[in-house]
Enzyme design. Structure first.
Site, PDB file in Angstrom:
ATOM      1  N   ASP B  30      -4.402 103.381 -19.565  1.00  0.00           N
ATOM      2  CA  ASP B  30      -5.367 102.413 -19.037  1.00  0.00           C
ATOM      3  C   ASP B  30      -4.928 100.975 -19.238  1.00  0.00           C
ATOM      4  O   ASP B  30      -5.284 100.100 -18.448  1.00  0.00           O
ATOM      5  CB  ASP B  30      -6.733 102.598 -19.712  1.00  0.00           C
ATOM      6  CG  ASP B  30      -7.567 103.600 -18.970  1.00  0.00           C
ATOM      7  OD1 ASP B  30      -8.136 104.489 -19.615  1.00  0.00           O
ATOM      8  OD2 ASP B  30      -7.631 103.483 -17.738  1.00  0.00           O
ATOM      9  N   ILE B  33      -3.291  99.738 -16.187  1.00  0.00           N
ATOM     10  CA  ILE B  33      -3.959  99.894 -14.895  1.00  0.00           C
ATOM     11  C   ILE B  33      -5.029  98.815 -14.765  1.00  0.00           C
ATOM     12  O   ILE B  33      -5.817  98.609 -15.679  1.00  0.00           O
ATOM     13  CB  ILE B  33      -4.642 101.275 -14.770  1.00  0.00           C
ATOM     14  CG1 ILE B  33      -3.628 102.389 -14.973  1.00  0.00           C
ATOM     15  CG2 ILE B  33      -5.294 101.427 -13.420  1.00  0.00           C
ATOM     16  CD1 ILE B  33      -4.238 103.763 -14.866  1.00  0.00           C
ATOM     17  N   GLU B  69     -12.040 103.306 -16.800  1.00  0.00           N
ATOM     18  CA  GLU B  69     -12.070 101.944 -17.323  1.00  0.00           C
ATOM     19  C   GLU B  69     -11.949 100.993 -16.143  1.00  0.00           C
ATOM     20  O   GLU B  69     -10.864 100.761 -15.627  1.00  0.00           O
ATOM     21  CB  GLU B  69     -10.897 101.764 -18.274  1.00  0.00           C
ATOM     22  CG  GLU B  69     -11.155 100.760 -19.351  1.00  0.00           C
ATOM     23  CD  GLU B  69      -9.946 100.628 -20.272  1.00  0.00           C
ATOM     24  OE1 GLU B  69      -9.861 101.423 -21.219  1.00  0.00           O
ATOM     25  OE2 GLU B  69      -9.112  99.755 -20.016  1.00  0.00           O
ATOM     26  N   ASP B  71     -11.872  97.450 -14.583  1.00  0.00           N
ATOM     27  CA  ASP B  71     -11.594  96.118 -15.108  1.00  0.00           C
ATOM     28  C   ASP B  71     -12.349  95.034 -14.370  1.00  0.00           C
ATOM     29  O   ASP B  71     -12.812  94.076 -14.947  1.00  0.00           O
ATOM     30  CB  ASP B  71     -10.085  95.848 -15.046  1.00  0.00           C
ATOM     31  CG  ASP B  71      -9.329  96.843 -15.875  1.00  0.00           C
ATOM     32  OD1 ASP B  71      -8.467  97.533 -15.323  1.00  0.00           O
ATOM     33  OD2 ASP B  71      -9.616  96.945 -17.071  1.00  0.00           O
ATOM     34  N   HIS B 115     -12.398  98.465   4.462  1.00  0.00           N
ATOM     35  CA  HIS B 115     -12.426  98.247   5.902  1.00  0.00           C
ATOM     36  C   HIS B 115     -11.468  97.134   6.245  1.00  0.00           C
ATOM     37  O   HIS B 115     -11.454  96.092   5.603  1.00  0.00           O
ATOM     38  CB  HIS B 115     -13.832  97.845   6.345  1.00  0.00           C
ATOM     39  CG  HIS B 115     -14.817  98.961   6.259  1.00  0.00           C
ATOM     40  ND1 HIS B 115     -14.799 100.037   7.101  1.00  0.00           N
ATOM     41  CD2 HIS B 115     -15.842  99.164   5.403  1.00  0.00           C
ATOM     42  CE1 HIS B 115     -15.769 100.864   6.787  1.00  0.00           C
ATOM     43  NE2 HIS B 115     -16.421 100.363   5.748  1.00  0.00           N
ATOM     44  N   CYS B 157      -8.427 100.906   8.355  1.00  0.00           N
ATOM     45  CA  CYS B 157      -8.119 100.885   9.784  1.00  0.00           C
ATOM     46  C   CYS B 157      -7.048  99.828  10.029  1.00  0.00           C
ATOM     47  O   CYS B 157      -7.069  98.778   9.406  1.00  0.00           O
ATOM     48  CB  CYS B 157      -9.357 100.494  10.600  1.00  0.00           C
ATOM     49  SG  CYS B 157     -10.790 101.498  10.203  1.00  0.00           S
ATOM     50  N   SER B 183      -8.339 104.484  10.839  1.00  0.00           N
ATOM     51  CA  SER B 183      -8.170 105.572   9.868  1.00  0.00           C
ATOM     52  C   SER B 183      -9.471 106.322   9.774  1.00  0.00           C
ATOM     53  O   SER B 183     -10.531 105.721   9.649  1.00  0.00           O
ATOM     54  CB  SER B 183      -7.852 105.004   8.484  1.00  0.00           C
ATOM     55  OG  SER B 183      -6.549 104.599   8.408  1.00  0.00           O
ATOM     56  N   SER B 185     -12.136 109.371   8.277  1.00  0.00           N
ATOM     57  CA  SER B 185     -12.530 109.983   7.021  1.00  0.00           C
ATOM     58  C   SER B 185     -12.396 111.490   7.142  1.00  0.00           C
ATOM     59  O   SER B 185     -12.287 112.041   8.235  1.00  0.00           O
ATOM     60  CB  SER B 185     -13.952 109.606   6.666  1.00  0.00           C
ATOM     61  OG  SER B 185     -14.806 110.077   7.673  1.00  0.00           O
TER      62      SER B 185
END
Lengths: 499, 343
Positions: B30, B33, B69, B71, B115, B157, B183, B185
């Site tokens: 973590d 990241i 976690e 951030d 999006h 997209c 794109s 779903s």
């Protein structure tokens, strides 16, 4: 990248002991000489090294010191007689047949800034030996290139580059004891005493380079991520070399290395294996167990496995009390610290005898080595940072530069110029301090939060926003302008008509 | 980074959390990241299974879990914060977990979902980041050598438009769809009521399930993930800025963390039984007077302060008067008869 031209000056004194003066000296002693060499890193970065040598013969006190029995005693006696500023070297030449140096050894490198060299017969041979000495005790082309690694074109760097810790204002060292099996082992380690006795002398010597802070912790139930193999022949458990890279990550999550400081963290872990996996040995690539039972990862830290002796009687009550031998542990950890800083990597020629640094952890000339590399790295970093800051501000014209950012930039430029000047005069310590200031100021200026540029407006967006606002306002203005122009034209024509 | 909020964008949060889980499983801790989420899914009043976020209809794996976690959450996910994290121009009070403390040996993976459109990505329904800004941020990172290699994955997209403008070296980019394509779903779930995941990320995750920390799969396999038959959109990638051949780049170079390790063969010989060390540079003790609790705040001074002189402002009526003048001039130019109606 910005052009960087730095001249590194090393003041050297070569002292000829009695009976060691070569026959073909160009001038009588004492005289001065200069040797220059160019280390070019890429097209726009060049580092010249300049060894200013002063040749002279020994004084009475030095002669007495050189009459000692062993090289180590001679070095200790000579130390108070030297002018040992940071970055300088003093070389004592002893006769070819002298018994001060052991058989087969031509050079003895002491733990301060001096060396004892056997005369080579002619001046040329002596010069060759002196060059070897400076390669070991001062800096080499590859160590400077490694410090400037971000400027070297990719592919020309060896695998050694980018291994050492980057130059930073401070480092945080964390010692962690990992005890995955507290039911079987109660481990006691006197870390505070060990830090005071063994680690503080080393860090004190390194305090010229950076600020160090030390902390320690004990972690329970922290397992290695890898299951060791049981080896029947040695009836022990083995960790193979290629499973070592996967050991660090599962542990790192629990180390809490995201502590308060922003300095790079060096982790030193002591792992006491579980009773069911004892004894645990680390295997190297050839399958032989590693003597130190430890491994390290560049720029991260090191791990050592501490095996607990099996109790004499199998009915010994659990948990066993373990008193960690801190001296043995610190010998390994401090060696790893030296490796992480890149202090002990040179290939030393066979005829060299290097004096071990003892409890201080590093010799004076190794400290100089670090300072040379860090100073050059700092200067290169500052010039890159300031150049890219200037390019950024050129490209985006409407960033507002605050006064304190401007003053940091001025300070950075002044400091880096002073650092380059001091380097060319041979004052390593002052140059290093100036380069540290330059790095601090330039980083503060570059990473100032106010320099964030947002809102990129492409041209078609500008049209889309401003036309609906200004077009209706412009219509009556344009129409009245047209009316005015028509009226003036009519008035001009009228006098002619009336005539 | 998940750049959407609101309940119907559940799938973006599920995308991000699933990639986060895979990356953690492959060894990245973590502390390495930076997760930016609007984080309004798990405790959303519309969530029929509170405190959970699922990425698959079968609801086997709760990607929200116990040890997520985050951030930057909620309103902290802005374009400004994102660019601050990338370029490092962060206010000094920011904690270590919110910073990107990378250096010239770090490989960075950036995954963004939300999006998007042709050349921009929408952040939290109120602002946008353009592809030019992103490219400039990467260039700033390169100037300070804040990365060794960078892998940029975007699932929106028209995602390919976001990597068109990159110009810094050592960047590889993957997108879920080309310019002009959307794109799509993956699957709606009737119990939760929204789509759970996007197609491209779903197939990437299926691919990552087979990777373990020691695997040797390379980037070319990742480029083949999600062909048009499964994804409906055409995934794209860009490798011209990358110095190495993608075939030689391991997936674990970016998604996992395999460290270079060396065996320690030397020891330092220490003298044992040394007395406690006296430092050569003793710390200076500053002589200070002892402070009393009551003297922390100069209360007497504050109470008896005179009120601060405010800066002079023109009286408010000035603005009104100015506008009245403008209107009068306007009416005078165009005809006084309109003025009579006012007075």
């Amino acid at each position: 990248a910005a052009p960087v031209q730095v001249q590194l000056v090393v003041p050297m004194t070569v002292v000829f002991g009695p009976g060691s003066v070569p026959g073909d000296l160009p001038r009588p002693l004492p005289f001065r000489d200069v040797q220059e060499m160019e280390i070019s890193v890429n097209l726009r970065t060049s580092v010249t090294s300049r060894y200013e040598m002063r040749y002279r013969s020994t004084t009475g006190q030095e002669e007495a010191a050189l009459a000692a029995a062993t090289a180590r005693e001679a070095d200790a006696a000579l130390h108070p007689l030297q002018d040992a500023t940071l970055g300088s070297l003093t070389i004592y030449v002893v006769p070819e047949t002298s018994s001060l140096l052991p058989q087969g050894i031509h050079v003895y490198v002491g733990k301060h800034r001096s060396a004892l060299v056997r005369a080579g017969g002619s001046l040329a041979a002596l010069r060759a030996r002196l060059r070897e000495v400076t390669q070991v005790m001062s800096f080499t082309a590859s160590s400077i290139a490694a410090a400037l690694s971000h400027r070297v074109p990719d592919g020309q760097l060896g695998p050694d580059a980018r291994r050492d810790l980057k130059s930073s204002l401070g480092y945080e060292i964390t010692f962690s004891l990992l005890n995955p099996d507290p039911k079987s082992h109660t481990v006691d380690w006197d870390i505070e005493g060990a830090v005071n006795r063994y680690v503080k002398p080393v860090l004190d010597k390194l305090s010229l380079v950076a600020n160090f802070s030390v902390d320690s912790q004990i972690l329970y139930y922290a397992m290695l991520g890898v299951t060791p193999r049981y080896d029947k022949e040695s009836s022990s458990f083995l960790l193979s070399a290629h499973s070592l890279p996967h050991v660090i990550n599962p542990v790192e999550a629990r180390l809490g290395s995201s502590a308060a400081s922003l300095y790079p963290v060096l982790n030193f872990l002591l792992y006491v294996p579980e009773r069911s996996h004892s004894p645990l040995y680390i295997q190297d690539k050839d399958g032989a167990p590693v003597r130190t039972n430890a491994f390290h990862s560049p720029r991260w830290g090191g791990i050592m496995v501490y095996n607990v002796e099996a109790p004499a009687s199998p009915q010994a009550s659990l948990p066993l009390h373990v008193d960690v031998d801190m001296a043995r542990v610190m010998e390994v950890f401090l060696a790893q610290l030296r490796l992480l800083f890149g202090l002990s990597r040179e290939e030393v020629p066979a005829e060299f005898l290097l004096e071990g640094p003892g409890n201080e952890g590093l010799a004076d000339w190794e400290l100089d080595h670090l300072l040379w590399a860090h100073t050059v790295e700092n200067i290169a970093t500052v010039s890159t940072t300031l150049t890219s800051l200037a390019q950024l501000l050129d490209k985006i014209g409407n960033i507002v530069i605050k006064d304190d950012v401007a003053s940091e930039v001025y300070r950075a430029v002044a400091s880096v110029q002073s650092a380059v000047t001091k380097l060319s005069l041979g004052h390593l310590h002052a140059a290093f301090q100036a380069s540290k200031e330059a790095v601090t100021s330039s980083e503060r200026a570059f990473f100032d939060p106010s320099l964030l540029h947002l809102l990129y407006f492409p041209d078609d967006q500008k049209f889309a926003i401003y036309i609906p606002l200004f077009l209706p306002m412009a219509v009556p203005i344009l129409l009245s302008l047209a009316k005015i122009v028509r009226e003036t034209r009519l008035r001009k024509k009228e006098p002619t008509k009336m005539d | 980074v998940c750049t959407s909020r609101f309940w119907f964008n559940y799938r973006h949060v599920a995308n991000t959390l699933s990639v986060y889980r895979s990356v953690k499983r492959l060894g990245i801790p973590d502390s390495h990241i930076v997760l930016m989420l609007a984080d309004d899914m798990a405790c959303n009043p519309r969530n029929p299974k509170p405190a959970t976020v699922f990425s698959h209809k079968n609801m086997e794996l709760n990607v929200y879990g116990d040890d997520v976690e985050v951030d930057y959450r909620s309103y902290e996910v802005t374009v400004e914060n994102f660019l601050r994290v990338l370029t490092g121009r962060i206010p000094p009070s920011t904690p270590r977990s919110k910073r990107l403390l990378s250096d010239d040996r770090s490989n960075i993976l950036i995954y963004m979902t939300g999006h998007g459109g042709n050349g921009f990505l929408k952040f939290q329904d109120s602002e946008e980041i353009t592809n030019v800004e992103l490219a400039d941020a990467f260039e700033q990172m390169w100037q300070k050598r804040r990365y060794n290699e960078l892998l940029f994955i975007i699932d929106t997209c028209q995602g390919a438009s976001m990597y068109e403008r990159f110009y810094s070296p050592n960047i590889m980019a993957l997108a879920s769809s080309q310019v002009g394509e959307d794109s799509l779903s993956h699957q709606p779930d009737l119990a939760i009521g929204v789509h759970l995941m996007d197609r491209y990320t779903f197939y990437v995750l299926e691919f990552l399930e087979e990777i373990h920390p020691a695997s040797q799969t390379n980037m070319n396999d990742l480029f083949q993930v999600c062909p048009k038959s499964l994804c409906v959109s055409t995934p794209g990638h860009r490798t011209d800025l990358f110095r190495r051949d993608p075939e030689k780049v391991l997936i674990t170079d970016f998604f996992g963390s395999v460290r270079k390790v060396e065996i320690t063969t030397e020891t330092l010989s220490l003298e044992r039984d040394v007395a406690a060390f006296e430092s050569k540079f003793p710390e200076e003790e500053l002589a200070t007077e002892p402070l009393k609790y009551a003297e922390q705040l100069p209360v007497a001074q504050i109470i008896h302060q005179k009120p601060k002189q405010k800066d002079w402002h023109p009286p408010g009526g000035f603005i009104l008067g100015l506008w009245a003048l403008i209107i009068m001039v306007f009416f005078k130019t165009y005809g006084i008869k309109h003025m009579k109606h006012v007075f």
